[in-house]
Design a protein around this motif. Structure first.
Motif, mmCIF file in Angstrom:
data_model
loop_
_atom_site.group_PDB
_atom_site.id
_atom_site.type_symbol
_atom_site.label_atom_id
_atom_site.label_comp_id
_atom_site.label_asym_id
_atom_site.label_seq_id
_atom_site.Cartn_x
_atom_site.Cartn_y
_atom_site.Cartn_z
ATOM 1 N N ILE A 44 -115.174 -59.802 59.197
ATOM 2 C CA ILE A 44 -113.948 -59.268 59.792
ATOM 3 C C ILE A 44 -114.118 -57.879 60.383
ATOM 4 O O ILE A 44 -113.209 -57.367 61.037
ATOM 5 C CB ILE A 44 -112.800 -59.225 58.762
ATOM 6 C CG1 ILE A 44 -113.215 -58.372 57.555
ATOM 7 C CG2 ILE A 44 -112.407 -60.632 58.325
ATOM 8 C CD1 ILE A 44 -112.122 -58.197 56.511
ATOM 9 N N ILE A 45 -115.291 -57.259 60.182
ATOM 10 C CA ILE A 45 -115.447 -55.870 60.594
ATOM 11 C C ILE A 45 -115.853 -55.739 62.056
ATOM 12 O O ILE A 45 -115.272 -54.948 62.801
ATOM 13 C CB ILE A 45 -116.439 -55.142 59.673
ATOM 14 C CG1 ILE A 45 -115.825 -55.035 58.264
ATOM 15 C CG2 ILE A 45 -116.795 -53.760 60.214
ATOM 16 C CD1 ILE A 45 -116.697 -54.354 57.250
ATOM 17 N N LYS A 46 -116.858 -56.501 62.484
ATOM 18 C CA LYS A 46 -117.255 -56.454 63.882
ATOM 19 C C LYS A 46 -117.981 -57.738 64.266
ATOM 20 O O LYS A 46 -118.291 -58.573 63.415
ATOM 21 C CB LYS A 46 -118.130 -55.239 64.175
ATOM 22 C CG LYS A 46 -119.358 -55.097 63.313
ATOM 23 C CD LYS A 46 -120.053 -53.772 63.649
ATOM 24 C CE LYS A 46 -121.272 -53.520 62.801
ATOM 25 N NZ LYS A 46 -121.935 -52.244 63.130
ATOM 26 N N PHE B 14 -116.706 -60.780 51.033
ATOM 27 C CA PHE B 14 -117.428 -59.619 51.543
ATOM 28 C C PHE B 14 -117.743 -59.763 53.024
ATOM 29 O O PHE B 14 -117.593 -60.827 53.619
ATOM 30 C CB PHE B 14 -118.734 -59.440 50.759
ATOM 31 C CG PHE B 14 -119.784 -60.466 51.102
ATOM 32 C CD1 PHE B 14 -120.815 -60.150 51.980
ATOM 33 C CD2 PHE B 14 -119.732 -61.754 50.577
ATOM 34 C CE1 PHE B 14 -121.780 -61.101 52.316
ATOM 35 C CE2 PHE B 14 -120.692 -62.699 50.910
ATOM 36 C CZ PHE B 14 -121.716 -62.376 51.781
ATOM 37 N N ASP B 15 -118.208 -58.662 53.596
ATOM 38 C CA ASP B 15 -118.685 -58.618 54.981
ATOM 39 C C ASP B 15 -120.020 -57.890 54.947
ATOM 40 O O ASP B 15 -120.150 -56.847 54.304
ATOM 41 C CB ASP B 15 -117.664 -57.876 55.859
ATOM 42 C CG ASP B 15 -118.038 -57.871 57.339
ATOM 43 O OD1 ASP B 15 -119.196 -57.516 57.661
ATOM 44 O OD2 ASP B 15 -117.170 -58.195 58.168
ATOM 45 N N PHE B 16 -121.019 -58.415 55.636
ATOM 46 C CA PHE B 16 -122.334 -57.788 55.641
ATOM 47 C C PHE B 16 -122.310 -56.361 56.194
ATOM 48 O O PHE B 16 -123.223 -55.578 55.946
ATOM 49 C CB PHE B 16 -123.327 -58.621 56.453
ATOM 50 C CG PHE B 16 -123.917 -59.778 55.701
ATOM 51 C CD1 PHE B 16 -124.398 -59.624 54.407
ATOM 52 C CD2 PHE B 16 -124.008 -61.032 56.282
ATOM 53 C CE1 PHE B 16 -124.965 -60.681 53.708
ATOM 54 C CE2 PHE B 16 -124.581 -62.108 55.599
ATOM 55 C CZ PHE B 16 -125.060 -61.926 54.312
ATOM 56 N N ASN B 17 -121.276 -56.017 56.964
ATOM 57 C CA ASN B 17 -121.168 -54.675 57.530
ATOM 58 C C ASN B 17 -120.151 -53.814 56.792
ATOM 59 O O ASN B 17 -119.705 -52.784 57.318
ATOM 60 C CB ASN B 17 -120.811 -54.761 59.017
ATOM 61 C CG ASN B 17 -121.997 -55.183 59.861
ATOM 62 O OD1 ASN B 17 -122.975 -54.448 59.980
ATOM 63 N ND2 ASN B 17 -121.919 -56.381 60.423
ATOM 64 N N CYS C 51 -118.940 -52.867 50.186
ATOM 65 C CA CYS C 51 -119.591 -54.064 49.629
ATOM 66 C C CYS C 51 -121.051 -53.749 49.273
ATOM 67 O O CYS C 51 -121.575 -54.215 48.254
ATOM 68 C CB CYS C 51 -119.543 -55.220 50.627
ATOM 69 S SG CYS C 51 -117.874 -55.768 51.064
ATOM 70 N N LYS C 52 -121.688 -52.955 50.116
ATOM 71 C CA LYS C 52 -123.085 -52.592 49.876
ATOM 72 C C LYS C 52 -123.221 -51.692 48.651
ATOM 73 O O LYS C 52 -124.193 -51.783 47.906
ATOM 74 C CB LYS C 52 -123.664 -51.927 51.124
ATOM 75 C CG LYS C 52 -123.751 -52.876 52.318
ATOM 76 C CD LYS C 52 -124.438 -52.240 53.514
ATOM 77 C CE LYS C 52 -124.526 -53.236 54.665
ATOM 78 N NZ LYS C 52 -125.348 -52.750 55.782
ATOM 79 N N THR D 297 -112.287 -55.915 52.707
ATOM 80 C CA THR D 297 -113.386 -56.195 51.784
ATOM 81 C C THR D 297 -113.840 -54.897 51.118
ATOM 82 O O THR D 297 -113.690 -53.824 51.693
ATOM 83 C CB THR D 297 -114.565 -56.834 52.538
ATOM 84 O OG1 THR D 297 -114.962 -55.966 53.616
ATOM 85 C CG2 THR D 297 -114.206 -58.208 53.063
ATOM 86 N N PRO D 298 -114.378 -54.982 49.894
ATOM 87 C CA PRO D 298 -114.536 -56.212 49.116
ATOM 88 C C PRO D 298 -113.234 -56.611 48.423
ATOM 89 O O PRO D 298 -112.398 -55.773 48.127
ATOM 90 C CB PRO D 298 -115.589 -55.818 48.069
ATOM 91 C CG PRO D 298 -115.352 -54.359 47.856
ATOM 92 C CD PRO D 298 -114.979 -53.815 49.213
#
Length: 240
Positions: free
Chosen positions: A129-131, A97-100, A104-105, A214-215
């Protein structure tokens, strides 16, 4: 002669009795005649190309499936990764996942619900990987996990809440105070570079699994790319 047909001819040559001798030792005239025969056969039986391509695709899928299965086993037993429950659980989900990542959220409450209904282990693999801000929140949260595993999930929940979540220094200090985490200890852990190494390793693992976004989930040894349509889809996979 196209590239695929040329490769096929080369392969068939190597499967012939002549493979006992070096191909380079065949005189040019004989080699040309053999290639002409094979080329004519392939041209009049194009289905052989389709079968070869299907076999190649099947073989690649089998290799990927085996890589996913092995990765799942390794990751669920990796104590350097944030996880809920242990490998003794009946089911497991590895989430890259990526927090941004908005998807995923959306997925996060489904995972929380599944934890209440199933004997389930969840392993979180952060691949920012997003920013750029994804990397900041990723390494900081990993540093928190390294020094206080329980506190990590408070940060995880904060960053996985829908909407924008800042990862600037002031915000991180405020969160540490709110969650009773020593900010200076986190900074010391960051200086050790261990959090960065863990995140780099996660990115390398995602590359090996050919993850492009992601995800990405490994559920009981099988991969699922992208988010679920709804909770029932996840529930059905765990039931199976």
């Amino acid at each position: 002669m196209n590239l695929f047909k040329g490769s096929l001819i080369a392969s068939l040559l190597c499967l012939s009795p002549l493979c006992y001798a070096q191909i380079d030792d065949i005189d040019a005239k004989t080699k040309a005649k053999i290639e002409s025969i094979i080329d004519e056969y392939v041209s009049t039986h194009p289905e052989i190309i389709i079968r070869a391509m299907q076999k190649l695709e099947h073989d690649e899928q089998a290799v990927q499936a085996n890589n996913v299965k092995n990765a799942g086993i390794a990751l669920r037993n990796d104590s350097t990764l944030p996880q809920i429950n242990t490998s003794r659980a009946k089911h497991y989900i590895v989430e890259f996942f990526d927090f941004n990542c908005g998807y995923c959220k959306v997925l996060e409450p489904m995972l929380e619900r599944a934890l209440k209904e199933f004997d389930l282990q969840i392993i979180y693999v952060n691949i920012p990987i997003i920013k750029e801000e994804s990397s900041q929140s990723a390494v900081f949260s990993q540093a928190v996990y390294n020094i206080d595993k329980k506190a990590y999930f408070k940060f995880h929940k904060y960053f996985m809440t829908p909407g924008y979540r800042s990862a600037d220094t002031d915000t991180l200090k405020k969160l540490c105070k709110e969650y009773n985490v020593d900010f200076n200890k986190v900074v010391t852990e960051l200086k050790s570079k261990r959090p960065h190494e863990r995140i780099s390793k996660s990115i390398a693992q995602s590359t090996n699994l050919k993850i492009s976004g992601t995800p990405y989930l490994i559920i009981d040894g099988k991969e699922l790319r992208g988010a679920f349509r709804d909770y029932e889809q996840l529930k059905a996979l765990l039931k199976d």
